[in-house]
Design a protein around this motif. Structure first.
Motif, PDB file in Angstrom:
ATOM      1  N   GLU A  18       0.838  -1.208   0.000  1.00 56.04           N
ATOM      2  CA  GLU A  18       0.000   0.000   0.000  1.00 56.04           C
ATOM      3  C   GLU A  18       0.864   1.245   0.000  1.00 56.04           C
ATOM      4  OE1 GLU A  18      -3.990  -1.523   2.429  1.00 56.04           O
ATOM      5  OE2 GLU A  18      -2.581  -0.159   3.377  1.00 56.04           O
ATOM      6  N   ALA A  19       0.475   2.252  -0.809  1.00 56.08           N
ATOM      7  CA  ALA A  19       1.244   3.494  -0.897  1.00 56.08           C
ATOM      8  C   ALA A  19       0.668   4.553   0.035  1.00 56.08           C
ATOM      9  CB  ALA A  19       1.230   4.005  -2.335  1.00 56.08           C
ATOM     10  N   TYR A  20       1.556   5.320   0.649  1.00 61.92           N
ATOM     11  CA  TYR A  20       1.164   6.439   1.519  1.00 61.92           C
ATOM     12  C   TYR A  20       1.969   7.656   1.112  1.00 61.92           C
ATOM     13  CZ  TYR A  20      -1.522   3.191   4.252  1.00 61.92           C
ATOM     14  OH  TYR A  20      -2.460   2.270   4.633  1.00 61.92           O
ATOM     15  N   ALA A  21       1.267   8.734   0.728  1.00 59.69           N
ATOM     16  CA  ALA A  21       1.935   9.887   0.132  1.00 59.69           C
ATOM     17  C   ALA A  21       2.279  11.031   1.083  1.00 59.69           C
ATOM     18  CB  ALA A  21       1.111  10.396  -1.046  1.00 59.69           C
ATOM     19  N   GLY A  22       2.652  10.705   2.277  1.00 60.30           N
ATOM     20  CA  GLY A  22       3.179  11.733   3.176  1.00 60.30           C
ATOM     21  C   GLY A  22       2.265  12.909   3.475  1.00 60.30           C
ATOM     22  N   GLU A  23       2.806  14.092   3.378  1.00 60.99           N
ATOM     23  CA  GLU A  23       2.104  15.302   3.842  1.00 60.99           C
ATOM     24  C   GLU A  23       0.780  15.586   3.151  1.00 60.99           C
ATOM     25  OE1 GLU A  23       5.673  15.643   2.693  1.00 60.99           O
ATOM     26  OE2 GLU A  23       6.321  17.450   3.791  1.00 60.99           O
ATOM     27  N   VAL A  24       0.599  15.091   1.931  1.00 59.51           N
ATOM     28  CA  VAL A  24      -0.647  15.391   1.221  1.00 59.51           C
ATOM     29  C   VAL A  24      -1.671  14.263   1.333  1.00 59.51           C
ATOM     30  CG1 VAL A  24       0.524  16.858  -0.451  1.00 59.51           C
ATOM     31  CG2 VAL A  24       0.248  14.419  -0.937  1.00 59.51           C
ATOM     32  N   ASP A  25      -1.343  13.242   2.110  1.00 57.54           N
ATOM     33  CA  ASP A  25      -2.219  12.077   2.248  1.00 57.54           C
ATOM     34  C   ASP A  25      -2.718  11.950   3.687  1.00 57.54           C
ATOM     35  OD1 ASP A  25      -3.400   9.589   2.305  1.00 57.54           O
ATOM     36  OD2 ASP A  25      -1.606   8.473   1.689  1.00 57.54           O
ATOM     37  N   PRO A  26      -3.998  12.216   3.917  1.00 64.23           N
ATOM     38  CA  PRO A  26      -4.533  12.205   5.280  1.00 64.23           C
ATOM     39  C   PRO A  26      -4.434  10.855   5.978  1.00 64.23           C
ATOM     40  CG  PRO A  26      -6.286  12.492   3.662  1.00 64.23           C
ATOM     41  CD  PRO A  26      -4.996  12.613   2.922  1.00 64.23           C
ATOM     42  N   ALA A  27      -4.190   9.791   5.208  1.00 69.20           N
ATOM     43  CA  ALA A  27      -4.077   8.459   5.817  1.00 69.20           C
ATOM     44  C   ALA A  27      -2.637   8.160   6.227  1.00 69.20           C
ATOM     45  CB  ALA A  27      -4.571   7.391   4.842  1.00 69.20           C
ATOM     46  N   SER A  28      -1.710   9.024   5.818  1.00 70.63           N
ATOM     47  CA  SER A  28      -0.295   8.773   6.090  1.00 70.63           C
ATOM     48  C   SER A  28       0.130   9.209   7.491  1.00 70.63           C
ATOM     49  CB  SER A  28       0.559   9.512   5.061  1.00 70.63           C
ATOM     50  OG  SER A  28       1.929   9.456   5.417  1.00 70.63           O
ATOM     51  N   HIS A  29       1.057   8.485   8.066  1.00 71.50           N
ATOM     52  CA  HIS A  29       1.592   8.858   9.376  1.00 71.50           C
ATOM     53  C   HIS A  29       2.314  10.192   9.306  1.00 71.50           C
ATOM     54  CE1 HIS A  29       1.736   4.483  11.156  1.00 71.50           C
ATOM     55  NE2 HIS A  29       0.515   4.940  10.964  1.00 71.50           N
ATOM     56  N   ALA A  30       2.707  10.597   8.101  1.00 73.66           N
ATOM     57  CA  ALA A  30       3.473  11.836   7.948  1.00 73.66           C
ATOM     58  C   ALA A  30       2.578  13.039   7.651  1.00 73.66           C
ATOM     59  CB  ALA A  30       4.499  11.672   6.834  1.00 73.66           C
ATOM     60  N   PHE A  31       1.287  12.824   7.602  1.00 76.07           N
ATOM     61  CA  PHE A  31       0.342  13.888   7.214  1.00 76.07           C
ATOM     62  C   PHE A  31       0.484  15.156   8.055  1.00 76.07           C
ATOM     63  CE2 PHE A  31      -4.161  15.575   7.295  1.00 76.07           C
ATOM     64  CZ  PHE A  31      -4.088  16.136   6.031  1.00 76.07           C
ATOM     65  N   ARG A  32       0.714  15.009   9.347  1.00 76.49           N
ATOM     66  CA  ARG A  32       0.800  16.183  10.219  1.00 76.49           C
ATOM     67  C   ARG A  32       2.224  16.636  10.482  1.00 76.49           C
ATOM     68  NH1 ARG A  32      -4.376  17.186  12.197  1.00 76.49           N
ATOM     69  NH2 ARG A  32      -5.774  15.469  11.681  1.00 76.49           N
ATOM     70  N   GLY A  33       3.137  16.254   9.550  1.00 75.09           N
ATOM     71  CA  GLY A  33       4.519  16.708   9.711  1.00 75.09           C
ATOM     72  C   GLY A  33       5.374  15.738  10.503  1.00 75.09           C
ATOM     73  N   PRO A  34       6.671  16.044  10.566  1.00 72.66           N
ATOM     74  CA  PRO A  34       7.626  15.153  11.203  1.00 72.66           C
ATOM     75  C   PRO A  34       7.405  15.011  12.709  1.00 72.66           C
ATOM     76  CG  PRO A  34       8.727  17.026  10.120  1.00 72.66           C
ATOM     77  CD  PRO A  34       7.275  17.262  10.021  1.00 72.66           C
ATOM     78  N   THR A  35       7.620  13.810  13.224  1.00 78.74           N
ATOM     79  CA  THR A  35       7.554  13.546  14.666  1.00 78.74           C
ATOM     80  C   THR A  35       8.691  12.576  14.972  1.00 78.74           C
ATOM     81  OG1 THR A  35       6.163  11.573  14.494  1.00 78.74           O
ATOM     82  CG2 THR A  35       5.021  13.687  14.650  1.00 78.74           C
ATOM     83  N   VAL A  36       8.850  12.230  16.216  1.00 78.74           N
ATOM     84  CA  VAL A  36       9.912  11.308  16.589  1.00 78.74           C
ATOM     85  C   VAL A  36       9.724   9.977  15.858  1.00 78.74           C
ATOM     86  CG1 VAL A  36      10.971  10.016  18.484  1.00 78.74           C
ATOM     87  CG2 VAL A  36      10.139  12.340  18.860  1.00 78.74           C
ATOM     88  N   ARG A  37       8.472   9.501  15.812  1.00 76.88           N
ATOM     89  CA  ARG A  37       8.212   8.210  15.194  1.00 76.88           C
ATOM     90  C   ARG A  37       8.439   8.193  13.694  1.00 76.88           C
ATOM     91  NH1 ARG A  37       2.362   5.125  14.889  1.00 76.88           N
ATOM     92  NH2 ARG A  37       1.791   7.114  13.930  1.00 76.88           N
ATOM     93  N   ASN A  38       7.890   9.183  12.993  1.00 79.36           N
ATOM     94  CA  ASN A  38       7.884   9.120  11.522  1.00 79.36           C
ATOM     95  C   ASN A  38       9.049   9.811  10.823  1.00 79.36           C
ATOM     96  OD1 ASN A  38       7.482  11.891  11.368  1.00 79.36           O
ATOM     97  ND2 ASN A  38       5.270  11.728  11.149  1.00 79.36           N
ATOM     98  N   GLU A  39      10.008  10.329  11.549  1.00 79.62           N
ATOM     99  CA  GLU A  39      11.048  11.147  10.924  1.00 79.62           C
ATOM    100  C   GLU A  39      11.781  10.474   9.776  1.00 79.62           C
ATOM    101  OE1 GLU A  39      14.098  10.818  14.561  1.00 79.62           O
ATOM    102  OE2 GLU A  39      14.898  11.961  12.876  1.00 79.62           O
ATOM    103  N   VAL A  40      11.946   9.157   9.806  1.00 77.48           N
ATOM    104  CA  VAL A  40      12.689   8.524   8.710  1.00 77.48           C
ATOM    105  C   VAL A  40      11.902   8.580   7.394  1.00 77.48           C
ATOM    106  CG1 VAL A  40      13.338   6.850  10.479  1.00 77.48           C
ATOM    107  CG2 VAL A  40      12.127   6.091   8.454  1.00 77.48           C
ATOM    108  N   MET A  41      10.582   8.777   7.486  1.00 75.78           N
ATOM    109  CA  MET A  41       9.782   8.901   6.258  1.00 75.78           C
ATOM    110  C   MET A  41      10.162  10.149   5.476  1.00 75.78           C
ATOM    111  SD  MET A  41       5.893   7.734   7.174  1.00 75.78           S
ATOM    112  CE  MET A  41       5.397   7.599   5.463  1.00 75.78           C
TER     113      MET A  41
END
Length: 234
Positions: free
Chosen positions: A63-86
């Motif tokens: 499954e594809a997740y498109a980061g900042e422009v994808d509301p389903a992505s863990h990266a949607f709300r910007g970088p955090t400790v968890r998702n930073e490698v994305m």
DNA sequence: CCGCCGATCCTCT
DNA sequence: GAGGATCGGCGGG
């Protein structure tokens, strides 16, 4: 026994690499939109050097997740400790803990600065069946060994219990514990697309890709909203 | 085959 | 505090 399929095609990038399973994918592979990378990942192989013998899984569902422009992505709300490698360079592992007991794995896509990712949902074990079965005692059939994102990481030993690879691990490495091998891509006419499993936002976006008719693909489940805690109050 | 439910704890608001 | 890119077991049609 059955130690994998002989066929040691030439390979051997430059120097290293155990040619038996073929070369790893190059960095450039991941430098595209996550949906494009996702389609192209079907038929490729995950290689795990965790544990006493290698386990190899041929991908059949992603499954594809498109980061900042994808509301389903863990990266949607910007970088955090968890998702930073994305947000970093493509080709690295993004691993996360979910529901208090499971681990899921993603491949990071795009150049550093963008936050794409591809969730590795399911596959067929093509080497290391014995070890995979030990790690997946509840699997009754071969086809269920890696038929789901948390099942797949368990079969590979990519969790905390097995001291598996952490977020940031380079999947393009030819010596690391987690690698992505070129394998054999699936023909376009065998690829099916549909909505992603269990996501609450953007539930209609068809960014789940799988191999048509393959028994190792997980069964679709729609998102189930949490039970309303009966309004005790008053 | 399909739907519901509990387990269990890290992460972000 | 609340909820989550899940899984497996159970019950009903």
């Amino acid at each position: 026994m059955s130690a994998g399929r002989g066929r040691a095609a030439g390979v051997g990038p430059s120097g290293a690499a155990p040619a038996v399973f073929g070369p790893t994918l190059g960095r450039g592979f991941f430098d595209r939109h996550p949906a494009e990378v996702a389609r192209d990942l079907l038929g490729r192989c995950l290689f795990s050097a965790v544990g006493p013998e290698p386990v190899v899984v041929r991908l059949t569902e992603v499954e594809a997740y498109a980061g900042e422009v994808d509301p389903a992505s863990h990266a949607f709300r910007g970088p955090t400790v968890r998702n930073e490698v994305m947000f970093g360079e493509g080709g690295h592992l993004y691993r996360y803990f979910i529901y208090g007991m499971y681990w899921c794995a993603n491949v990071v896509t795009g150049p550093a600065g963008t936050a794409g990712g591809v969730l590795l949902r399911a596959g067929e074990v093509v080497a290391g069946h014995e070890l995979a079965r030990l790690r997946r005692p509840s699997a009754r059939k071969e086809s269920d060994l890696a038929a789901g994102p948390a099942k797949l990481t368990a079969a590979l030993g990519w969790n905390a219990v097995d001291s598996g690879p952490r977020s940031g691990e380079d999947l393009c490495s030819t010596t690391g514990p987690a690698r992505l091998l070129a394998g054999t891509p699936v023909a376009p006419e065998q690829v099916v697309a549909g909505p992603r499993v269990g996501v609450a936002a953007a539930k209609e976006v068809p960014w789940r890709f799988w191999v048509d008719g393959d028994p190792t693909v997980s069964t679709y489940r729609r998102h189930v909203p949490k039970k309303t805690p009966g309004r005790g109050v008053d």
